[in-house]
Motif scaffolding. Structure first.
Motif, PDB file in Angstrom:
ATOM      1  N   GLU A 102       1.100  24.141  -2.912  1.00 34.49           N
ATOM      2  CA  GLU A 102      -0.057  24.219  -1.967  1.00 34.49           C
ATOM      3  C   GLU A 102      -0.530  22.975  -1.283  1.00 34.49           C
ATOM      4  N   LYS A 103      -0.434  21.951  -2.241  1.00 35.45           N
ATOM      5  CA  LYS A 103      -0.802  20.423  -2.232  1.00 35.45           C
ATOM      6  C   LYS A 103       0.245  19.883  -1.175  1.00 35.45           C
ATOM      7  N   ALA A 104       1.486  20.044  -1.356  1.00 38.86           N
ATOM      8  CA  ALA A 104       2.416  19.449  -0.270  1.00 38.86           C
ATOM      9  C   ALA A 104       2.288  20.379   0.934  1.00 38.86           C
ATOM     10  N   ARG A 105       2.038  21.534   1.021  1.00 42.41           N
ATOM     11  CA  ARG A 105       1.680  22.347   2.209  1.00 42.41           C
ATOM     12  C   ARG A 105       0.618  21.774   2.995  1.00 42.41           C
ATOM     13  N   GLU A 106      -0.492  21.307   2.365  1.00 46.63           N
ATOM     14  CA  GLU A 106      -1.682  20.857   2.990  1.00 46.63           C
ATOM     15  C   GLU A 106      -1.259  19.677   3.565  1.00 46.63           C
ATOM     16  N   ILE A 107      -0.425  18.568   2.869  1.00 45.66           N
ATOM     17  CA  ILE A 107      -0.239  17.454   3.518  1.00 45.66           C
ATOM     18  C   ILE A 107       0.473  17.551   4.938  1.00 45.66           C
ATOM     19  N   PHE A 108       1.536  18.436   4.869  1.00 40.95           N
ATOM     20  CA  PHE A 108       2.223  18.525   5.998  1.00 40.95           C
ATOM     21  C   PHE A 108       1.260  19.185   7.188  1.00 40.95           C
ATOM     22  N   GLN A 109       0.638  19.964   7.061  1.00 40.01           N
ATOM     23  CA  GLN A 109      -0.225  20.729   7.975  1.00 40.01           C
ATOM     24  C   GLN A 109      -1.321  19.589   8.306  1.00 40.01           C
ATOM     25  N   ARG A 110      -1.779  18.573   7.520  1.00 43.39           N
ATOM     26  CA  ARG A 110      -2.652  17.734   7.890  1.00 43.39           C
ATOM     27  C   ARG A 110      -1.982  16.680   9.008  1.00 43.39           C
ATOM     28  N   LEU A 140       0.891  -1.374   0.050  1.00 42.74           N
ATOM     29  CA  LEU A 140      -0.081  -0.093  -0.066  1.00 42.74           C
ATOM     30  C   LEU A 140       0.882   1.521  -0.127  1.00 42.74           C
ATOM     31  N   MET A 141       1.859   1.208   0.628  1.00 44.30           N
ATOM     32  CA  MET A 141       2.816   2.144   0.818  1.00 44.30           C
ATOM     33  C   MET A 141       3.477   2.573  -0.526  1.00 44.30           C
ATOM     34  N   VAL A 142       3.610   1.705  -1.203  1.00 45.85           N
ATOM     35  CA  VAL A 142       4.364   1.775  -2.470  1.00 45.85           C
ATOM     36  C   VAL A 142       3.274   2.223  -3.625  1.00 45.85           C
ATOM     37  N   LEU A 143       2.214   1.507  -3.705  1.00 40.88           N
ATOM     38  CA  LEU A 143       1.040   1.741  -4.820  1.00 40.88           C
ATOM     39  C   LEU A 143       0.371   2.998  -4.503  1.00 40.88           C
ATOM     40  N   SER A 144       0.295   3.616  -3.292  1.00 40.04           N
ATOM     41  CA  SER A 144      -0.598   4.916  -3.291  1.00 40.04           C
ATOM     42  C   SER A 144       0.611   5.861  -3.589  1.00 40.04           C
ATOM     43  N   MET A 145       1.747   5.857  -3.832  1.00 42.10           N
ATOM     44  CA  MET A 145       2.485   6.875  -3.943  1.00 42.10           C
ATOM     45  C   MET A 145       2.647   7.475  -5.509  1.00 42.10           C
ATOM     46  N   PRO A 146       2.304   6.859  -6.526  1.00 42.62           N
ATOM     47  CA  PRO A 146       2.262   7.730  -7.609  1.00 42.62           C
ATOM     48  C   PRO A 146       0.958   8.654  -7.776  1.00 42.62           C
ATOM     49  N   ASN A 147      -0.158   8.250  -7.139  1.00 35.63           N
ATOM     50  CA  ASN A 147      -1.263   9.381  -7.034  1.00 35.63           C
ATOM     51  C   ASN A 147      -0.892  10.377  -6.135  1.00 35.63           C
ATOM     52  N   SER A 148      -0.380  10.129  -5.100  1.00 34.33           N
ATOM     53  CA  SER A 148       0.168  11.129  -4.393  1.00 34.33           C
ATOM     54  C   SER A 148       1.310  12.035  -4.877  1.00 34.33           C
ATOM     55  N   LEU A 149       1.920  11.688  -5.793  1.00 33.44           N
ATOM     56  CA  LEU A 149       3.079  12.394  -6.214  1.00 33.44           C
ATOM     57  C   LEU A 149       2.361  13.336  -7.503  1.00 33.44           C
ATOM     58  N   LYS A 150       1.524  12.492  -8.030  1.00 33.76           N
ATOM     59  CA  LYS A 150       0.786  13.264  -9.050  1.00 33.76           C
ATOM     60  C   LYS A 150       0.158  14.435  -8.678  1.00 33.76           C
ATOM     61  N   SER A 151      -0.721  14.262  -7.716  1.00 35.67           N
ATOM     62  CA  SER A 151      -1.498  15.529  -7.121  1.00 35.67           C
ATOM     63  C   SER A 151      -0.408  16.417  -6.577  1.00 35.67           C
ATOM     64  N   LEU A 152       0.665  15.980  -5.972  1.00 40.84           N
ATOM     65  CA  LEU A 152       1.500  17.122  -5.591  1.00 40.84           C
ATOM     66  C   LEU A 152       2.380  17.800  -6.631  1.00 40.84           C
ATOM     67  N   TYR A 153       2.995  17.099  -7.525  1.00 31.53           N
ATOM     68  CA  TYR A 153       3.673  17.433  -8.800  1.00 31.53           C
ATOM     69  C   TYR A 153       3.038  17.076 -10.229  1.00 31.53           C
ATOM     70  N   GLY A 154       2.148  17.752 -10.439  1.00 33.43           N
ATOM     71  CA  GLY A 154       1.472  17.422 -11.656  1.00 33.43           C
ATOM     72  C   GLY A 154       2.150  17.443 -13.119  1.00 33.43           C
ATOM     73  N   THR A 155       3.139  18.359 -13.103  1.00 32.30           N
ATOM     74  CA  THR A 155       3.483  18.909 -14.524  1.00 32.30           C
ATOM     75  C   THR A 155       5.027  18.498 -14.509  1.00 32.30           C
ATOM     76  N   PRO A 156       5.505  18.489 -15.454  1.00 32.91           N
ATOM     77  CA  PRO A 156       7.050  17.985 -15.490  1.00 32.91           C
ATOM     78  C   PRO A 156       8.000  19.059 -15.160  1.00 32.91           C
ATOM     79  N   GLU A 157       7.407  20.323 -15.295  1.00 33.95           N
ATOM     80  CA  GLU A 157       8.087  21.461 -14.721  1.00 33.95           C
ATOM     81  C   GLU A 157       8.355  21.408 -12.955  1.00 33.95           C
ATOM     82  N   GLU A 158       7.254  21.211 -12.427  1.00 30.15           N
ATOM     83  CA  GLU A 158       7.050  21.085 -10.960  1.00 30.15           C
ATOM     84  C   GLU A 158       7.986  19.810 -10.578  1.00 30.15           C
ATOM     85  N   ARG A 159       7.903  18.587 -11.420  1.00 31.83           N
ATOM     86  CA  ARG A 159       8.874  17.643 -10.871  1.00 31.83           C
ATOM     87  C   ARG A 159      10.177  17.828 -11.202  1.00 31.83           C
ATOM     88  N   ALA A 160      10.496  18.579 -12.134  1.00 34.39           N
ATOM     89  CA  ALA A 160      12.109  18.810 -12.578  1.00 34.39           C
ATOM     90  C   ALA A 160      12.508  19.936 -11.383  1.00 34.39           C
TER      91      ALA A 160
END
Length: 548
Positions: A348-356, A36-56
């Protein structure tokens, strides 16, 4: 298989089925949490860094920060699959290794220490059947984990998913065979688990030191320049990293895993054939042997004056190990705190996760609260393991001669519970001191953040006491509770789980310090609940029959 080897494996199939049946809940829990830790990560990363620029931009921030490279490792591509392998690959390998060493030690040295292996060996069972069944059970567990990872991540790329799944399983099998060797060398299962875990910790440190020492420039992060440090290549966790799932996979690295597992398995088989059941190659030295200057080399000479002293003697190694680990991890996370604002940036999404996880304060305070909270979740594993030492002492028969003397059950149990609950306070205090050293801020507020986790830790420990005292056969289920709480605290905020789910964990009710106001109500309530659970468990222990 040669005709000489075949009789030594007689009964392997029956022992394998028994091992899988006996460990079905534990194996399912470890596999489920890891997958579950591994399989949940792509969606989490996509919501946090949805564009190639954000990921770069993320990769640039990480690759230029040695602390983040040491903690997680280098990145080799900007795809979601590659980021998933980077973010959780090493930790998935760690969990697979812990699962594997527990399985192997339980079905080898644990069985010999309890005397059950002698009974099994008296039947039509080959000399190496138990060892083979233990390694096969670990192999089955790692194969299932690899299949889940491969199928679950196939949408990100089947080839990369297969590489990551095989790599995680291969790490598990390397440490399964390592545990098989240590189980032949040591005289106790506890020492076998501790030594193998120490090797695993050394592997993580080598990998971290190698990654932090390597030039973290962007060109290398994408695999276009440089190479891994020698230290990284000395660690099986470094091999997993250098397999490079989703980034021009290096399939030949799997040969390193195969060679290590085969050599270690061959050595374990050779050692198993050269000793008697119940014996070891590194037995406890007798009292009469002295070291340089007359220092005793064997067990401590003298009598233990109390049940608490006996409990401390039995568990002090574990306390020392957890203490050192928590302090060092606190130093590492503390060193990352200053850079978290730059890492998160305007996301903002990463900030929300840390705040949660850490509260609605500034991002630095939220990060600090969330990381200390993670340490509290892991401390719950310590307190469960320490409490269940009571169950191990009882089922192994070692408690019976102690209780046959002028030692009551409550005094005997109280010694172990003092180590369990006091030890959890100690390791959280040391984690806080580690954050102080790494972050360089005043000690008071950070130590308060660490110590406020204790009521939730104690609730999990109290539940373990209640299960042991009232339902001793269900006592191992406390591991499942601790694992579920860890999963809720780790994955829940990233998956944006409903608050009702997060509130199932006692950690969800703690005040979010620093930054938030101190609320004594939940702290006192959780502390009272822990006391009630402990009292219920001790009352049950006092009334029920002991395993003899």
């Amino acid at each position: 298989m040669s005709t000489l080897a075949a009789p030594q494996l007689t009964g392997t199939g029956i022992l394998l089925r028994f091992a899988l049946r006996r460990d079905r809940l534990m194996i399912a829990l470890w596999i489920g949490v890891n997958a579950l830790m591994v399989l949940s990560m792509p969606n989490s990363l996509k919501s946090l860094y949805g564009t190639p620029e954000e990921r770069a931009d993320l990769i640039h921030q990480v690759s230029t920060n040695a602390s983040f490279r040491a903690l997680i490792g280098p990145v080799f591509d900007t795809s979601l699959g590659a980021l998933t392998a980077w973010r959780v690959g090493v930790y998935a390998g760690l969990l697979a290794a812990v699962m594997s060493l527990l399985i192997v030690v339980r079905h080898t040295r644990d069985e010999e220490e309890s005397g059950r292996q002698e009974l099994v060996a008296s039947g039509m069972v080959g000399r190496r059947a138990s060892l083979t069944a233990a390694l096969l059970a670990a192999g089955v567990a790692n194969t299932v984990l690899a299949l889940l990872v491969t199928v679950g991540l196939a949408g990100q790329g089947a080839v990369g998913a297969l590489a990551l799944g095989l790599g995680v399983a291969a790490v598990g099998m390397v440490f399964a065979t390592m545990a098989a060797i240590v189980a032949q060398l040591t005289e106790s299962a506890r020492l076998a688990r501790g030594l193998t875990a120490a090797v695993l910790g050394a592997a993580f440190v080598l990998r971290a030191a190698g990654d932090s020492a390597t030039d973290g420039g962007t060109s290398q992060a994408f695999g276009t320049g440089g190479g891994s440090s020698v230290l990284t290549w000395l660690s099986p966790l470094g091999w997993l990293e250098n397999l490079r799932p989703y980034a021009a996979e290096r399939w030949w690295v799997l040969l390193l895993f195969a060679a290590a597992a085969l050599v270690q398995a061959a050595l374990a088989y050779e050692l198993a054939g050269r000793r008697d059941v119940g014996m070891s190659f590194l037995p406890t030295l007798p009292h009469c042997l002295k070291g340089v200057g007359g220092t005793p080399m064997g067990p401590a000479i003298g009598r233990l004056g109390s049940a608490g002293a006996l409990a401390w003697r039995l568990q002090r190694g574990s306390v020392y190990g957890w203490s050192v680990a928590f302090f060092l991890v606190g130093v590492v996370y503390g060193g990352l705190t200053d850079g978290v604002a730059d890492l998160v940036g305007d996301n903002e999404k990463a900030r929300e996760i840390f705040q949660r996880m850490g509260g609605q304060s500034g991002i630095t305070d939220a990060f600090l609260a969330s990381m200390v909270g993670m340490m509290g979740l892991i401390a719950a594993l310590y307190v469960v393991g320490s409490v269940l030492r009571l169950n191990g002492e009882e089922t192994s028969g070692r408690a019976e001669p102690v209780l046959a003397h002028a030692v009551g059950r409550l005094r005997w149990a109280g010694g172990h519970l003092a180590v369990a609950f006091g030890g959890s306070a100690l390791i959280m205090l040391l984690a806080g001191l580690g954050f102080v050293v790494g972050y360089g801020e005043e000690a008071g507020p950070i130590l308060g953040v660490a110590l406020v986790q204790l009521p939730a830790v104690w609730v999990i420990g109290g539940l373990a006491v209640a299960l042991y005292g009232l339902l001793p056969r269900a006592a191992p289920a406390a591991w499942g509770v601790a694992g579920a709480v860890l999963l809720i605290g780790w994955v829940g905020p990233a998956l944006d789980a409903p608050q009702t789910v997060l509130d199932l964990s006692p950690f969800g009710h703690l005040p979010k310090l620093p930054g938030g106001g101190m609320s004594w109500g939940p702290v006192l309530t959780l502390t009272g609940l822990a006391a009630v659970l402990v009292a219920a468990g001790l009352a049950g222990l006092r009334r029920r029959d002991l395993t003899t």
